[in-house]
Design a protein around this motif. Structure first.
Motif, PDB file in Angstrom:
ATOM      1  N   ARG A 131       1.532   1.248  -3.385  1.00  0.00           N
ATOM      2  CA  ARG A 131       0.999   2.259  -4.620  1.00  0.00           C
ATOM      3  C   ARG A 131      -0.142   3.604  -4.027  1.00  0.00           C
ATOM      4  NH1 ARG A 131      -2.128  -3.796  -5.779  1.00  0.00           N
ATOM      5  NH2 ARG A 131      -0.469  -4.068  -6.856  1.00  0.00           N
ATOM      6  N   VAL A 132      -0.925   3.423  -2.909  1.00  0.00           N
ATOM      7  CA  VAL A 132      -1.826   4.422  -2.175  1.00  0.00           C
ATOM      8  C   VAL A 132      -1.057   6.032  -2.091  1.00  0.00           C
ATOM      9  CG1 VAL A 132      -3.882   5.194  -0.506  1.00  0.00           C
ATOM     10  CG2 VAL A 132      -3.610   2.726  -1.509  1.00  0.00           C
ATOM     11  N   TYR A 168      -6.406   4.096   1.137  1.00  0.00           N
ATOM     12  CA  TYR A 168      -6.387   5.502   1.152  1.00  0.00           C
ATOM     13  C   TYR A 168      -7.299   6.366   3.082  1.00  0.00           C
ATOM     14  CZ  TYR A 168      -5.588   6.110  -3.536  1.00  0.00           C
ATOM     15  OH  TYR A 168      -4.854   6.016  -5.306  1.00  0.00           O
ATOM     16  N   TYR A 224      -8.513  -0.279  -1.813  1.00  0.00           N
ATOM     17  CA  TYR A 224      -7.956   0.577  -1.740  1.00  0.00           C
ATOM     18  C   TYR A 224      -8.298   1.809  -0.867  1.00  0.00           C
ATOM     19  CZ  TYR A 224      -4.863  -0.897  -5.331  1.00  0.00           C
ATOM     20  OH  TYR A 224      -3.977  -2.277  -5.962  1.00  0.00           O
ATOM     21  N   GLY A 242       0.844  -1.476   0.479  1.00  0.00           N
ATOM     22  CA  GLY A 242       0.542  -0.256  -0.159  1.00  0.00           C
ATOM     23  C   GLY A 242       0.593   1.085   0.427  1.00  0.00           C
ATOM     24  N   ILE A 286      -2.369   3.857 -10.493  1.00  0.00           N
ATOM     25  CA  ILE A 286      -2.680   3.556  -9.091  1.00  0.00           C
ATOM     26  C   ILE A 286      -0.510   3.509  -9.289  1.00  0.00           C
ATOM     27  CG2 ILE A 286      -3.102   1.377  -9.287  1.00  0.00           C
ATOM     28  CD1 ILE A 286      -3.695   3.538  -6.408  1.00  0.00           C
TER      29      ILE A 286
END
Length: 200
Positions: free
Chosen positions: A100-101, A173, A169, A97, A141
Protein backbone atom coordinates in the motif's frame (compact mmCIF):
# COMPACT_ATOMS: atom_id res chain seq x y z
CA UNK A 1 7.96 -16.28 37.43
CA UNK A 2 7.37 -12.57 38.29
CA UNK A 3 6.73 -10.37 35.28
CA UNK A 4 9.60 -8.01 36.10
CA UNK A 5 12.05 -10.77 36.94
CA UNK A 6 15.79 -10.08 36.65
CA UNK A 7 16.07 -13.08 34.33
CA UNK A 8 13.64 -11.53 31.84
CA UNK A 9 15.45 -8.18 31.93
CA UNK A 10 18.79 -9.91 31.30
CA UNK A 11 17.33 -11.89 28.40
CA UNK A 12 15.88 -8.74 26.82
CA UNK A 13 19.16 -6.87 27.16
CA UNK A 14 21.08 -9.77 25.60
CA UNK A 15 18.48 -10.11 22.85
CA UNK A 16 18.72 -6.46 21.81
CA UNK A 17 22.53 -6.69 21.91
CA UNK A 18 22.33 -9.68 19.55
CA UNK A 19 19.93 -7.79 17.29
CA UNK A 20 22.19 -4.74 17.10
CA UNK A 21 25.10 -7.08 16.28
CA UNK A 22 22.95 -8.59 13.49
CA UNK A 23 22.95 -11.98 15.21
CA UNK A 24 19.29 -12.43 14.43
CA UNK A 25 18.96 -16.14 15.27
CA UNK A 26 20.51 -15.59 18.69
CA UNK A 27 18.26 -12.56 19.21
CA UNK A 28 15.22 -14.61 18.21
CA UNK A 29 16.11 -17.30 20.77
CA UNK A 30 16.60 -14.78 23.60
CA UNK A 31 13.38 -12.90 22.82
CA UNK A 32 11.52 -16.24 22.72
CA UNK A 33 12.82 -17.14 26.18
CA UNK A 34 11.83 -13.71 27.54
CA UNK A 35 8.36 -14.12 26.05
CA UNK A 36 8.03 -17.54 27.71
CA UNK A 37 8.62 -15.83 31.06
CA UNK A 38 6.06 -13.11 30.30
CA UNK A 39 3.74 -13.70 27.34
CA UNK A 40 2.36 -10.13 27.60
CA UNK A 41 5.70 -8.31 27.34
CA UNK A 42 5.37 -5.95 24.37
CA UNK A 43 9.12 -5.31 24.13
CA UNK A 44 9.78 -9.03 23.78
CA UNK A 45 7.03 -9.30 21.15
CA UNK A 46 8.50 -6.42 19.15
CA UNK A 47 11.99 -7.91 19.36
CA UNK A 48 10.77 -11.37 18.39
CA UNK A 49 8.94 -10.13 15.29
CA UNK A 50 11.81 -7.86 14.25
CA UNK A 51 14.37 -10.65 14.66
CA UNK A 52 12.24 -12.94 12.52
CA UNK A 53 11.70 -10.18 9.91
CA UNK A 54 15.42 -9.33 9.87
CA UNK A 55 16.34 -12.74 8.51
CA UNK A 56 14.55 -11.87 5.24
CA UNK A 57 14.30 -8.06 5.43
CA UNK A 58 17.27 -6.81 7.50
CA UNK A 59 17.06 -3.23 6.24
CA UNK A 60 13.36 -2.89 7.02
CA UNK A 61 13.71 -4.58 10.42
CA UNK A 62 16.57 -2.24 11.35
CA UNK A 63 14.45 0.71 10.23
CA UNK A 64 11.59 -0.30 12.51
CA UNK A 65 14.04 -0.83 15.36
CA UNK A 66 15.58 2.63 14.90
CA UNK A 67 12.12 4.18 14.68
CA UNK A 68 11.13 2.42 17.90
CA UNK A 69 14.25 3.66 19.68
CA UNK A 70 13.73 7.22 18.42
CA UNK A 71 10.12 7.30 19.58
CA UNK A 72 11.04 5.92 23.00
CA UNK A 73 13.89 8.37 23.57
CA UNK A 74 11.85 11.42 22.58
CA UNK A 75 8.77 10.61 24.69
CA UNK A 76 8.08 10.22 28.43
CA UNK A 77 8.00 6.73 29.92
CA UNK A 78 4.25 7.11 30.49
CA UNK A 79 3.75 6.73 26.73
CA UNK A 80 5.95 3.64 26.41
CA UNK A 81 3.07 1.18 26.10
CA UNK A 82 1.28 3.28 23.47
CA UNK A 83 4.51 3.59 21.47
CA UNK A 84 5.02 -0.17 21.67
CA UNK A 85 1.46 -0.82 20.48
CA UNK A 86 1.91 1.61 17.56
CA UNK A 87 5.15 -0.04 16.51
CA UNK A 88 3.66 -3.52 16.84
CA UNK A 89 0.72 -2.54 14.63
CA UNK A 90 3.07 -1.07 12.02
CA UNK A 91 5.34 -4.13 12.05
CA UNK A 92 2.48 -6.62 11.93
CA UNK A 93 1.05 -4.76 8.96
CA UNK A 94 4.43 -4.76 7.22
CA UNK A 95 3.47 -7.08 4.34
CA UNK A 96 0.29 -5.15 3.71
CA UNK A 97 2.20 -1.90 4.06
CA UNK A 98 4.66 -2.94 1.36
CA UNK A 99 1.78 -3.18 -1.05
CA UNK A 100 0.00 0.00 0.00
CA UNK A 101 2.61 2.54 1.04
CA UNK A 102 4.59 3.72 -1.92
CA UNK A 103 6.44 7.02 -2.15
CA UNK A 104 9.74 8.44 -3.27
CA UNK A 105 11.77 11.61 -2.94
CA UNK A 106 13.56 12.94 -6.00
CA UNK A 107 14.69 16.28 -7.36
CA UNK A 108 13.30 18.21 -10.31
CA UNK A 109 16.25 17.29 -12.56
CA UNK A 110 15.70 13.60 -12.01
CA UNK A 111 12.03 14.02 -12.83
CA UNK A 112 12.90 15.84 -16.05
CA UNK A 113 15.35 13.21 -17.26
CA UNK A 114 13.72 9.98 -16.10
CA UNK A 115 10.37 8.41 -16.71
CA UNK A 116 9.03 7.88 -13.20
CA UNK A 117 5.64 6.30 -12.75
CA UNK A 118 3.54 7.97 -10.10
CA UNK A 119 1.83 11.21 -9.21
CA UNK A 120 3.61 14.39 -8.12
CA UNK A 121 2.60 15.64 -4.70
CA UNK A 122 1.63 18.99 -6.24
CA UNK A 123 -0.85 17.17 -8.50
CA UNK A 124 -2.05 15.10 -5.56
CA UNK A 125 -2.77 18.33 -3.62
CA UNK A 126 -4.78 19.72 -6.52
CA UNK A 127 -6.88 16.57 -6.53
CA UNK A 128 -7.36 16.93 -2.78
CA UNK A 129 -8.65 20.46 -3.23
CA UNK A 130 -11.24 19.11 -5.66
CA UNK A 131 -12.25 15.85 -3.96
CA UNK A 132 -10.93 16.16 -0.40
CA UNK A 133 -7.82 14.54 1.10
CA UNK A 134 -9.52 11.43 2.49
CA UNK A 135 -11.24 10.42 -0.73
CA UNK A 136 -8.20 11.20 -2.91
CA UNK A 137 -5.82 9.28 -0.67
CA UNK A 138 -8.10 6.24 -0.40
CA UNK A 139 -8.53 6.17 -4.18
CA UNK A 140 -4.79 6.29 -4.89
CA UNK A 141 -3.23 4.33 -2.03
CA UNK A 142 -3.60 0.91 -3.65
CA UNK A 143 -2.29 1.82 -7.08
CA UNK A 144 -0.19 4.98 -7.25
CA UNK A 145 3.22 6.06 -5.99
CA UNK A 146 3.33 9.61 -4.60
CA UNK A 147 6.44 11.53 -5.67
CA UNK A 148 7.79 14.27 -3.41
CA UNK A 149 10.33 16.81 -4.67
CA UNK A 150 11.01 18.38 -1.26
CA UNK A 151 11.15 17.15 2.31
CA UNK A 152 8.75 19.97 3.22
CA UNK A 153 6.12 18.46 0.91
CA UNK A 154 6.59 15.08 2.55
CA UNK A 155 6.13 16.58 6.02
CA UNK A 156 3.03 18.43 4.80
CA UNK A 157 1.67 15.11 3.54
CA UNK A 158 2.35 13.42 6.90
CA UNK A 159 0.52 16.24 8.70
CA UNK A 160 -2.46 15.73 6.38
CA UNK A 161 -2.46 12.00 7.09
CA UNK A 162 -2.58 12.67 10.83
CA UNK A 163 -5.31 15.31 10.62
CA UNK A 164 -7.45 12.96 8.52
CA UNK A 165 -7.18 9.97 10.83
CA UNK A 166 -4.55 7.96 8.92
CA UNK A 167 -2.06 7.61 11.78
CA UNK A 168 -1.12 4.02 10.86
CA UNK A 169 -0.26 5.07 7.32
CA UNK A 170 1.66 8.08 8.65
CA UNK A 171 3.92 5.74 10.62
CA UNK A 172 4.34 3.41 7.65
CA UNK A 173 5.28 6.28 5.32
CA UNK A 174 7.88 7.53 7.80
CA UNK A 175 9.43 4.07 7.89
CA UNK A 176 9.15 3.64 4.12
CA UNK A 177 10.92 6.96 3.51
CA UNK A 178 13.34 6.78 6.44
CA UNK A 179 16.44 6.35 4.31
CA UNK A 180 15.50 9.24 2.01
CA UNK A 181 14.43 11.81 4.59
CA UNK A 182 16.06 10.62 7.83
CA UNK A 183 14.88 11.72 11.27
CA UNK A 184 15.06 15.41 12.13
CA UNK A 185 13.12 17.87 14.29
CA UNK A 186 10.20 18.03 11.83
CA UNK A 187 9.80 14.27 11.57
CA UNK A 188 10.20 13.89 15.33
CA UNK A 189 7.54 16.57 15.91
CA UNK A 190 5.16 14.62 13.69
CA UNK A 191 5.95 11.45 15.64
CA UNK A 192 5.10 13.31 18.86
CA UNK A 193 1.74 14.36 17.39
CA UNK A 194 1.09 10.78 16.31
CA UNK A 195 1.73 9.47 19.81
CA UNK A 196 -0.43 12.16 21.45
CA UNK A 197 -3.22 11.45 18.98
CA UNK A 198 -3.10 7.74 19.75
CA UNK A 199 -3.22 8.32 23.52
CA UNK A 200 -6.36 10.47 23.44
Amino acid sequence: MPINSPKKRILLRQAFEHFEARKYKEALASFSKALCLDSQDLEAKIGLILSDMAQDFPHEATGFYELYQTMQKSNPRSLKKRIQQNILEAIEGFDEGLERVSAMLCDEKKLATESIEGILYSDFKQMCQRDGFKETFENLIFSTKIIFTTKEDFCDFLESLLSNGFSDYCLQYIENMRQSVGFDSKINAILQKLIKQETH
